[in-house]
Design an enzyme around this catalytic site. Structure first.
Site, PDB file in Angstrom:
ATOM      1  N   CYS A 176       0.838  -1.204   0.000  1.00 38.31           N
ATOM      2  CA  CYS A 176       0.000   0.000   0.000  1.00 38.31           C
ATOM      3  C   CYS A 176       0.876   1.259   0.000  1.00 38.31           C
ATOM      4  O   CYS A 176       1.559   1.535  -0.982  1.00 38.31           O
ATOM      5  CB  CYS A 176      -0.967  -0.049   1.177  1.00 38.31           C
ATOM      6  N   HIS A 205      -3.539  -5.570   1.439  1.00 38.19           N
ATOM      7  CA  HIS A 205      -3.210  -5.876   2.832  1.00 38.19           C
ATOM      8  C   HIS A 205      -3.583  -7.338   3.106  1.00 38.19           C
ATOM      9  O   HIS A 205      -4.613  -7.818   2.644  1.00 38.19           O
ATOM     10  CB  HIS A 205      -4.002  -4.976   3.784  1.00 38.19           C
TER      11      HIS A 205
END
Length: 490
Positions: free
Chosen positions: A334, A433
């Site tokens: 991310c 994630h």
């Protein structure tokens, strides 16, 4: 549906055991056949999760939903504050960004936030037999009492009974409990039904005189004393999990390091690495020199530009380039993925000052932060290592583009590519994630990073389930749950 009871767990301090007690009670009550929902009116955390209804809540409430065996929902945490600086935060209402406010401006916003809290509360109490509420910090924080929606302000508005939990491992447990109770108003004191003491180790007989004194002094029962559970794994609400894990004497096959940025987020992504008995995992904080490693993992960030500047101040930019020259591997997740590109633009000032800054330049791509946050649970496969399955979630406002993305790291459902894998195979980035969470993907990623030989199987989901049951067993042994339920209903 007839509601059995509601109960709010408040703590004398942060990390007293509120999240843990709610999770354990939820699992214990579900095992009795009750339908249970967790609830935290207001949470401040940079570890979050995507819900079944497509919103964002604190990681602890997602864990508590797992404990209660229900799908995570935005009503479980209607107000989430994600700090972007020491005095400001992104305000998430019912799972979606509502505003970026300073602490002072948020204080004026609290009546609006409280309305959202009460809407969620009504929906949950209409739908579940039991609702277990978690407070935030301590109810005795005098400066936060005005317009409080996280502790007694909510308990009074919703007319919910309260128990106080304190951590005896830190010392001063009786002062914490008595002092907290004394600082409450008379109506708030009347709401407190009793106490739970957490993380006790030693001879319980030596504690009994103190328990007797506490009950005589306050006129309230101690419902139980929970033992210190060594090695308990539960997803961290926000505090950084200890990197030190007993490997059982196994020789590490891989050395992994990760930087602790000022605004590190979703660091639970690295739990599978931290818990792997054959991985020597280390967090590297400010002022610490990066140790030799096989793999560097760049975790997520709530303020990517400022955390990138911090990395440069710490010398990580040069350390990463040196690491790659010596054949090491790098993974960015991310915000960490975004840092690896050529540039990072924030034209709307989403995370701070509107600006474009240079990235670390190890992936040929550029990222621009947009106004709308992307929130989605995803699954797919890695594009190497036998295409192992990956399941996780996306939470980001950045959109990346460039030649690096023509070599994706993952292929998500619907033939959607994600991330990038450098042409030399040394650098990988992804928006997903939970990249390391599935056993097969973890094995493939460790081998890509250089691990050889037989690898132990680390199944994070199975470990979480086992430890929730272990926690519930401990609570059922240490706490008189029937007495607690009677007190809550009185």
């Amino acid at each position: 549906m007839t509601k059995v009871f509601t109960l709010m767990v408040q703590g004398t301090t942060s990390d007293a055991g509120k999240s843990t007690l709610v999770a354990g009670l939820a699992r214990a009550l579900v095992r009795r056949g009750l339908r249970v929902a967790p609830f935290k009116p207001q949470n401040m955390a940079l570890n979050s999760a995507v819900t079944a209804d497509g919103g964002e809540i604190g990681r602890a409430q997602a864990l508590q939903a797992v404990a209660a065996r229900v799908a995570p929902h935005t009503d479980f945490n209607p107000v989430l504050l994600k700090p972007s600086s020491d005095i400001g935060a992104q305000v998430i209402i019912h799972g979606r960004p509502a505003a970026n406010l300073s602490a002072r401006d948020y204080h004026n916003y609290k009546p609006t936030a409280m309305a959202a809290v009460m809407q969620s509360w009504k929906r949950l109490t209409d739908a579940y037999e039991c609702v277990l509420v978690e407070g935030a910090g301590s109810p005795a924080e005098i400066n936060l009492r005005d317009r409080d929606i996280a502790n007694m302000g909510f308990a009074e508005a919703a007319d919910v009974p309260v128990i106080l939990v304190a951590d005896i491992d830190r010392g001063g447990v009786f002062a914490h409990l008595v002092g907290t109770l004394d600082l409450l108003s008379p109506s708030e004191q009347a709401r407190v039904k009793g106490f739970v003491i957490n993380r006790f180790r030693g001879d319980i007989g030596l504690l009994q005189s103190g328990l007797d004194w506490l009950e005589a002094r306050t006129g309230r029962p101690v419902f139980g004393v929970l033992p210190y559970l060594h090695g308990l794994f539960l997803d961290a609400e926000d505090a950084l999990a200890d990197a030190t894990v007993d490997g059982g004497g196994e020789v590490p096959v891989l050395r992994v390091v990760a930087p602790v940025y000022p605004r590190i987020s979703n660091h639970t992504d690295l739990d599978a690495l931290r818990l792997h008995p054959q991985v020597d995992f280390r967090w590297v904080g400010p002022g610490q020199e990066m140790p030799p490693a096989d793999l560097i993992v760049m975790p997520g960030s709530k303020s990517v530009q400022s955390d990138l500047a911090w990395l440069r101040e710490q010398g990580w930019d040069q350390a990463i380039l040196k690491h790659l020259r010596y054949g090491g591997k790098v993974v960015g997740i991310c915000g960490g993925f975004q840092m690896l590109g050529r540039s990072l633009g924030d034209p709307h000032g989403v995370e701070g000052r509107a600006d474009t800054v240079s990235g670390l330049g190890v992936l040929d791509m550029a990222t621009v932060l947009e106004r709308e946050k992307q929130l989605e649970n995803v699954h797919g496969t890695l594009c190497f290592g036998g295409d192992p399955v990956v399941s996780g979630y996306e939470i980001h406002m950045g959109v990346s583009s460039g030649p690096a993305l023509q070599r994706p790291a993952l292929m998500l459902a619907g033939d959607r590519p994600d991330g990038a894998l450098s042409a030399d195979g040394q650098v990988m980035g992804s928006y997903v994630h939970g990249l390391f969470d599935s056993p097969a993907a973890l094995d493939a990623l460790l081998r890509w990073a250089g691990a050889e030989g037989a690898l132990d199987r680390v199944d994070l989901a199975a470990r979480r389930e086992a430890d929730l049951d272990r926690l519930a067993d401990s609570i059922e042994s240490a706490i008189d749950i029937d007495a607690l339920m009677r007190a809550a209903a009185s």
